[in-house]
Design a protein around this motif. Structure first.
Motif, PDB file in Angstrom:
ATOM      1  N   GLN A   1       0.751  -1.250   0.144  1.00 41.02           N
ATOM      2  CA  GLN A   1       0.027  -0.017   0.084  1.00 41.02           C
ATOM      3  C   GLN A   1       0.839   1.262   0.001  1.00 41.02           C
ATOM      4  O   GLN A   1       1.829   1.303  -0.051  1.00 41.02           O
ATOM      5  CB  GLN A   1      -0.650   0.018   1.257  1.00 41.02           C
ATOM      6  N   ALA A   2       0.230   2.551  -0.323  1.00 38.78           N
ATOM      7  CA  ALA A   2       0.912   3.836  -0.290  1.00 38.78           C
ATOM      8  C   ALA A   2      -0.109   4.781   0.471  1.00 38.78           C
ATOM      9  O   ALA A   2      -1.422   4.382   0.717  1.00 38.78           O
ATOM     10  CB  ALA A   2       0.940   4.343  -1.667  1.00 38.78           C
ATOM     11  N   VAL A   3       0.404   5.666   1.470  1.00 33.35           N
ATOM     12  CA  VAL A   3      -0.368   6.527   2.103  1.00 33.35           C
ATOM     13  C   VAL A   3      -0.454   7.953   1.621  1.00 33.35           C
ATOM     14  O   VAL A   3       0.665   8.418   0.801  1.00 33.35           O
ATOM     15  CB  VAL A   3       0.142   6.644   3.547  1.00 33.35           C
ATOM     16  N   ASN A   4      -1.422   8.594   1.469  1.00 35.20           N
ATOM     17  CA  ASN A   4      -1.722   9.858   1.012  1.00 35.20           C
ATOM     18  C   ASN A   4      -0.964  11.044   1.757  1.00 35.20           C
ATOM     19  O   ASN A   4      -1.366  12.108   2.060  1.00 35.20           O
ATOM     20  CB  ASN A   4      -2.926  10.389   1.109  1.00 35.20           C
ATOM     21  N   GLU A   5       0.578  10.605   2.124  1.00 30.39           N
ATOM     22  CA  GLU A   5       1.236  11.642   2.990  1.00 30.39           C
ATOM     23  C   GLU A   5       2.627  11.696   2.251  1.00 30.39           C
ATOM     24  O   GLU A   5       3.409  10.808   2.127  1.00 30.39           O
ATOM     25  CB  GLU A   5       1.397  11.104   4.299  1.00 30.39           C
ATOM     26  N   ALA A   6       3.014  12.914   1.965  1.00 23.28           N
ATOM     27  CA  ALA A   6       4.334  13.465   1.738  1.00 23.28           C
ATOM     28  C   ALA A   6       5.164  14.159   2.854  1.00 23.28           C
ATOM     29  O   ALA A   6       4.747  15.361   3.293  1.00 23.28           O
ATOM     30  CB  ALA A   6       4.402  14.260   0.318  1.00 23.28           C
ATOM     31  N   THR A   7       5.889  13.500   3.545  1.00 27.73           N
ATOM     32  CA  THR A   7       6.972  14.040   4.500  1.00 27.73           C
ATOM     33  C   THR A   7       8.367  13.513   4.150  1.00 27.73           C
ATOM     34  O   THR A   7       8.918  12.309   4.538  1.00 27.73           O
ATOM     35  CB  THR A   7       6.492  13.501   6.055  1.00 27.73           C
TER      36      THR A   7
ATOM     37  N   PRO B   1      -0.748  16.464   2.005  1.00 29.48           N
ATOM     38  CA  PRO B   1      -1.478  15.326   1.311  1.00 29.48           C
ATOM     39  C   PRO B   1      -0.892  15.262  -0.290  1.00 29.48           C
ATOM     40  O   PRO B   1      -0.720  16.232  -0.973  1.00 29.48           O
ATOM     41  CB  PRO B   1      -2.794  15.665   1.190  1.00 29.48           C
ATOM     42  N   ILE B   2      -0.697  14.016  -0.565  1.00 34.59           N
ATOM     43  CA  ILE B   2      -0.167  13.838  -2.173  1.00 34.59           C
ATOM     44  C   ILE B   2      -1.250  14.359  -3.131  1.00 34.59           C
ATOM     45  O   ILE B   2      -0.961  14.936  -4.170  1.00 34.59           O
ATOM     46  CB  ILE B   2       0.451  12.404  -2.236  1.00 34.59           C
ATOM     47  N   ILE B   3      -2.396  13.828  -2.765  1.00 32.70           N
ATOM     48  CA  ILE B   3      -3.670  14.381  -3.527  1.00 32.70           C
ATOM     49  C   ILE B   3      -4.710  14.937  -2.678  1.00 32.70           C
ATOM     50  O   ILE B   3      -5.252  14.136  -1.997  1.00 32.70           O
ATOM     51  CB  ILE B   3      -4.204  12.882  -4.266  1.00 32.70           C
ATOM     52  N   PRO B   4      -4.630  16.124  -2.667  1.00 32.07           N
ATOM     53  CA  PRO B   4      -5.520  16.908  -1.883  1.00 32.07           C
ATOM     54  C   PRO B   4      -7.002  16.493  -1.774  1.00 32.07           C
ATOM     55  O   PRO B   4      -7.576  16.485  -0.762  1.00 32.07           O
ATOM     56  CB  PRO B   4      -5.417  18.383  -1.943  1.00 32.07           C
TER      57      PRO B   4
ATOM     58  N   ASP C   1      -7.947  13.619  -2.196  1.00 35.73           N
ATOM     59  CA  ASP C   1      -8.323  12.326  -1.516  1.00 35.73           C
ATOM     60  C   ASP C   1      -8.559  12.458  -0.109  1.00 35.73           C
ATOM     61  O   ASP C   1      -8.945  11.600   0.719  1.00 35.73           O
ATOM     62  CB  ASP C   1      -7.395  11.338  -1.755  1.00 35.73           C
ATOM     63  N   GLY C   2      -8.443  13.686   0.420  1.00 34.78           N
ATOM     64  CA  GLY C   2      -8.747  14.169   1.729  1.00 34.78           C
ATOM     65  C   GLY C   2      -7.516  13.823   2.825  1.00 34.78           C
ATOM     66  O   GLY C   2      -6.376  14.457   2.448  1.00 34.78           O
ATOM     67  N   GLU C   3      -7.619  13.142   3.896  1.00 32.74           N
ATOM     68  CA  GLU C   3      -6.705  13.491   5.128  1.00 32.74           C
ATOM     69  C   GLU C   3      -5.217  12.581   4.435  1.00 32.74           C
ATOM     70  O   GLU C   3      -5.417  11.775   3.625  1.00 32.74           O
ATOM     71  CB  GLU C   3      -7.131  12.411   6.037  1.00 32.74           C
ATOM     72  N   ILE C   4      -4.231  12.953   5.213  1.00 30.25           N
ATOM     73  CA  ILE C   4      -3.035  12.324   5.104  1.00 30.25           C
ATOM     74  C   ILE C   4      -2.902  10.775   5.433  1.00 30.25           C
ATOM     75  O   ILE C   4      -2.021  10.080   5.052  1.00 30.25           O
ATOM     76  CB  ILE C   4      -1.737  12.963   5.548  1.00 30.25           C
ATOM     77  N   SER C   5      -3.995  10.223   6.195  1.00 25.23           N
ATOM     78  CA  SER C   5      -3.938   8.940   6.703  1.00 25.23           C
ATOM     79  C   SER C   5      -4.535   8.108   5.622  1.00 25.23           C
ATOM     80  O   SER C   5      -4.565   6.893   5.776  1.00 25.23           O
ATOM     81  CB  SER C   5      -4.881   9.094   7.813  1.00 25.23           C
ATOM     82  N   ARG C   6      -5.104   8.536   4.620  1.00 28.90           N
ATOM     83  CA  ARG C   6      -5.831   7.776   3.319  1.00 28.90           C
ATOM     84  C   ARG C   6      -4.808   6.954   3.073  1.00 28.90           C
ATOM     85  O   ARG C   6      -3.776   7.199   2.545  1.00 28.90           O
ATOM     86  CB  ARG C   6      -6.386   8.820   2.501  1.00 28.90           C
TER      87      ARG C   6
END
Length: 219
Positions: A106-112, A127-130, A132-137
């Motif tokens: 899997q991958a997570v919607n978070e760029a850190t 968020p990688i894709i805003p 898509d909502g939260e960075i926990s997606r």
């Protein structure tokens, strides 16, 4: 017509260029040499090796090129009967601290990013894709990662399945690819490899070839 069997699986492959702290990226070598290696060693039945592309080790600044790369397979798909094309994107990335191969579930919607990418971008909890909502997606691959891992272990490779692709460029690319796959009826997979100092080039080339064969057989 009914005896033709399932259509061949087309696997498009990407690797990354060198980046901060990794002067030689093994994935650039693997992906650059894969077509020749497969030709020499024999392409498994039912497998077509599509494009082999080397990506910039960058997030936001390289998204246009990534999308263009992903789109190229779909444009190709549209030119034939779309129902008869089975397409997988296989992405290789390096984990310089790893001692074995890791197939990412899997991958997570978070760029850190722990350090700036090759274009100088260093996002923190973005968020990688805003949309898509939260960075926990989380987005998960629809390919059977556990079965692939077990098969490759039986073949003698040091490989594990992983549910954490990090939060750097690898995760960034995988998230985009998984989203694209879901929207376009394709599939996506990311695999982390160690440095050549840890697992030598020949073994890594053999692993890549075995992985292609396993993916095609389990799809």
């Amino acid at each position: 017509m009914g005896s033709e069997g399932p259509p061949a699986v087309t696997i498009h492959v990407t690797g990354f260029k060198k980046f901060h702290g990794v002067s030689e990226n093994p994935t650039e070598t693997i992906v650059s040499n894969l077509k020749e290696y497969m030709k020499k060693n024999g392409m498994p039945k039912g497998l077509i090796l599509g494009s082999c592309t080397i990506l910039e080790t960058a997030g936001q600044g390289a998204v246009a090129a990534l999308n263009q790369t992903l789109q190229s397979a779909i444009s190709d798909k549209d030119s034939e009967s779309s129902s008869s094309k089975r397409i997988i994107w296989l992405h290789f990335g390096v984990n310089s601290g790893a001692i074995r191969f890791a197939i990412e579930q899997q991958a997570v919607n978070e760029a850190t990013f722990r350090c700036p990418d090759e274009m100088g971008w260093k996002p923190q909890k973005v968020p990688i894709i805003p949309a898509d909502g939260e960075i926990s997606r989380v987005r998960k691959t629809s390919l059977p990662v556990e079965d692939m891992t077990k098969t490759l272990v039986k073949k003698g490779y040091e490989v594990i399945s992983s549910d954490d692709a990090g939060r750097f460029v690898c995760n960034y690319v995988y998230y985009h690819s998984l989203r694209f796959a879901e929207q376009n009826g394709t599939k996506s997979l990311f695999v982390h490899v160690p440095l050549f100092l840890t697992i030598d080039k020949e073994t890594q080339m053999q692993f890549a070839a075995s992985l292609l064969e396993v993916i095609a057989s389990l799809y």
